[in-house]
Design an enzyme around this catalytic site. Structure first.
Site, PDB file in Angstrom:
ATOM      1  N   ASN A  97      43.058  48.828  52.984  1.00 31.48           N
ATOM      2  CA  ASN A  97      43.766  50.108  52.967  1.00 31.48           C
ATOM      3  C   ASN A  97      43.417  50.836  54.262  1.00 31.48           C
ATOM      4  O   ASN A  97      42.308  51.336  54.419  1.00 31.48           O
ATOM      5  CB  ASN A  97      43.290  50.906  51.737  1.00 31.48           C
ATOM      6  CG  ASN A  97      43.815  52.324  51.705  1.00 31.48           C
ATOM      7  OD1 ASN A  97      44.707  52.685  52.487  1.00 31.48           O
ATOM      8  ND2 ASN A  97      43.265  53.128  50.809  1.00 31.48           N
ATOM      9  N   LYS A 153      44.616  53.576  55.331  1.00 31.02           N
ATOM     10  CA  LYS A 153      44.720  55.035  55.196  1.00 31.02           C
ATOM     11  C   LYS A 153      45.511  55.605  56.392  1.00 31.02           C
ATOM     12  O   LYS A 153      46.449  54.962  56.854  1.00 31.02           O
ATOM     13  CB  LYS A 153      43.335  55.661  55.042  1.00 31.02           C
ATOM     14  CG  LYS A 153      42.540  54.959  53.927  1.00 31.02           C
ATOM     15  CD  LYS A 153      41.298  55.664  53.534  1.00 31.02           C
ATOM     16  CE  LYS A 153      40.600  54.870  52.429  1.00 31.02           C
ATOM     17  NZ  LYS A 153      39.437  55.528  51.876  1.00 31.02           N
ATOM     18  N   HIS A 163      45.553  56.395  44.394  1.00 32.31           N
ATOM     19  CA  HIS A 163      44.271  56.402  45.105  1.00 32.31           C
ATOM     20  C   HIS A 163      43.622  57.771  44.922  1.00 32.31           C
ATOM     21  O   HIS A 163      44.318  58.792  44.866  1.00 32.31           O
ATOM     22  CB  HIS A 163      44.510  56.116  46.595  1.00 32.31           C
ATOM     23  CG  HIS A 163      43.242  55.887  47.337  1.00 32.31           C
ATOM     24  ND1 HIS A 163      42.434  56.928  47.736  1.00 32.31           N
ATOM     25  CD2 HIS A 163      42.615  54.754  47.722  1.00 32.31           C
ATOM     26  CE1 HIS A 163      41.357  56.438  48.344  1.00 32.31           C
ATOM     27  NE2 HIS A 163      41.453  55.117  48.350  1.00 32.31           N
ATOM     28  N   GLU A 199      42.230  59.698  46.883  1.00 29.57           N
ATOM     29  CA  GLU A 199      42.594  60.676  47.915  1.00 29.57           C
ATOM     30  C   GLU A 199      43.976  61.276  47.646  1.00 29.57           C
ATOM     31  O   GLU A 199      44.222  62.447  47.945  1.00 29.57           O
ATOM     32  CB  GLU A 199      42.521  60.013  49.309  1.00 29.57           C
ATOM     33  CG  GLU A 199      41.076  59.797  49.718  1.00 29.57           C
ATOM     34  CD  GLU A 199      40.835  58.621  50.659  1.00 29.57           C
ATOM     35  OE1 GLU A 199      41.805  58.097  51.238  1.00 29.57           O
ATOM     36  OE2 GLU A 199      39.662  58.230  50.799  1.00 29.57           O
ATOM     37  N   GLU A 252      37.685  52.226  41.760  1.00 28.34           N
ATOM     38  CA  GLU A 252      37.107  52.833  42.957  1.00 28.34           C
ATOM     39  C   GLU A 252      36.395  54.126  42.575  1.00 28.34           C
ATOM     40  O   GLU A 252      37.035  55.184  42.457  1.00 28.34           O
ATOM     41  CB  GLU A 252      38.214  53.175  43.959  1.00 28.34           C
ATOM     42  CG  GLU A 252      38.980  51.962  44.451  1.00 28.34           C
ATOM     43  CD  GLU A 252      39.557  52.207  45.844  1.00 28.34           C
ATOM     44  OE1 GLU A 252      39.280  51.392  46.721  1.00 28.34           O
ATOM     45  OE2 GLU A 252      40.237  53.218  46.042  1.00 28.34           O
ATOM     46  N   GLY A 265      34.035  55.598  51.237  1.00 32.66           N
ATOM     47  CA  GLY A 265      33.733  56.086  52.578  1.00 32.66           C
ATOM     48  C   GLY A 265      32.340  56.689  52.726  1.00 32.66           C
ATOM     49  O   GLY A 265      32.063  57.347  53.724  1.00 32.66           O
ATOM     50  N   SER A 283      33.181  51.403  49.772  1.00 27.85           N
ATOM     51  CA  SER A 283      32.105  50.965  50.664  1.00 27.85           C
ATOM     52  C   SER A 283      31.810  49.467  50.598  1.00 27.85           C
ATOM     53  O   SER A 283      30.660  49.044  50.744  1.00 27.85           O
ATOM     54  CB  SER A 283      30.829  51.784  50.420  1.00 27.85           C
ATOM     55  OG  SER A 283      31.054  53.149  50.736  1.00 27.85           O
TER      56      SER A 283
HETATM   57  P1  PGA Z   1      36.051  52.513  51.848  1.00 25.90           P
HETATM   58  O1  PGA Z   1      37.425  52.957  51.131  1.00 25.90           O
HETATM   59  O2  PGA Z   1      36.012  50.996  51.806  1.00 25.90           O
HETATM   60  O3  PGA Z   1      36.156  53.058  53.234  1.00 25.90           O
HETATM   61  O4  PGA Z   1      34.935  53.108  51.055  1.00 25.90           O
HETATM   62  C1  PGA Z   1      37.925  52.262  50.019  1.00 25.90           C
HETATM   63  C2  PGA Z   1      39.233  52.857  49.568  1.00 25.90           C
HETATM   64  O5  PGA Z   1      39.359  54.094  49.608  1.00 25.90           O
HETATM   65  O6  PGA Z   1      40.152  52.141  49.172  1.00 25.90           O
END
Ligand code: PGA
Length: 251
Positions: free
Chosen positions: A9, A11, A91, A93, A161, A167, A207
């Site tokens: 992803n 983003k 997601h 976010e 997640e 992140g 992560s």
């Molecule tokens: P990350 O994000 O691997 O940077 O923690 C995962 C995601 O949001 O899908």
């Protein structure tokens, strides 16, 4: 047998220059016995689909309508039209930044399935919810409302997640991941029957990096990963893909 899936992803990152990395990745992993998916920003989907070889391309969101007066939105059909075969929905976010509810996510999933896209439906608890021992209640609620009754192993993937792991460099223990994935599997089997319930792939996200991928991929009911930061550079994502290929060979 569920085919493993390594999904990236990007983003709101990446421009045309980043497509070189995608080309490299597709060359390195051209014969992979697992599925690989990259979800770049909307602006790169058409070009990515042209150069990604056997790597599938997906979107990061879509609208629940097929077309209409929704300024700035993109429909599932539009994604399919430019070469996407999948879309990430719900997601954390999107849920946080755009107040998306699980009802919204289900409506989007119906639209995506109608357009022939695979949906990667995300669920996950906040740190407060985990500390209050509410993780499974939260995941159960998100699952029952976000996932449509028509979900099957062909049209749906679930990504667990935890919001606090995205992140941050923090990850749950492998026991914690296993508990949630086993819970999701049981819920899906109860609701959709063992056929669909057993064939839907479950990804862990938050992560994931080369250093922790192998131990996460060894956890029960983990069929792959949804990777953010470590999917942006082929040098970082390639070893994660290789770890998943190795896990596929032993299972
Ligand atoms: P990350 O994000 O691997 O940077 O923690 C995962 C995601 O949001 O899908």
């Amino acid at each position: 047998m569920r085919r493993k899936l390594a999904a990236g992803n990007w983003k709101m990152n990446g421009g045309n220059a980043e497509l070189d990395g995608l080309r490299t990745l597709s060359q390195i992993h051209s014969g992979a016995a697992i599925d690989i998916l990259i979800c770049p920003p909307f602006t790169l989907i058409a070009a990515a689909a042209e150069c990604a070889g056997s790597i599938a391309i997906g979107g990061q969101n879509c609208h629940s309508d097929a077309s209409g007066a929704h300024t700035g939105d993109i429909s599932a059909q539009m994604l399919a039209d430019v070469g996407a075969s999948a879309v990430i929905l719900g997601h954390s976010e999107r849920r946080a930044d755009h107040s998306e509810t699980s009802e919204d996510v289900r409506a989007k999933a119906h639209a995506a399935h109608a357009a022939g896209l695979i949906t990667i439906i995300c669920v996950g608890e906040s740190l407060d919810q985990r500390e209050a021992q509410n993780t499974l209640d939260i995941i159960g609620g998100q699952l029952s409302t976000s996932v449509p009754d028509t979900a099957t192993g062909e049209n749906t993937v679930i990504a667990y997640e935890p919001c606090w792991a995205i992140g941050t460099g923090l990850t749950p223990t492998t026991d914690q991941i296993g508990d949630v994935h086993d819970f999701i599997r049981t819920r899906l089997e109860k609701r959709l029957g063992t056929g669909a319930g057993r064939s839907i792939r479950l990804l862990y996200g938050g992560s994931v990096k080369a250093a922790n991928a192998a131990e996460i991929f060894a956890v029960s009911n983990v069929d792959g990963a949804l990777v953010g930061g470590a999917s942006l550079k082929s040098d970082d994502f390639s070893p994660i893909i290789s770890a998943l290929e190795a896990a596929a060979n032993v299972s």
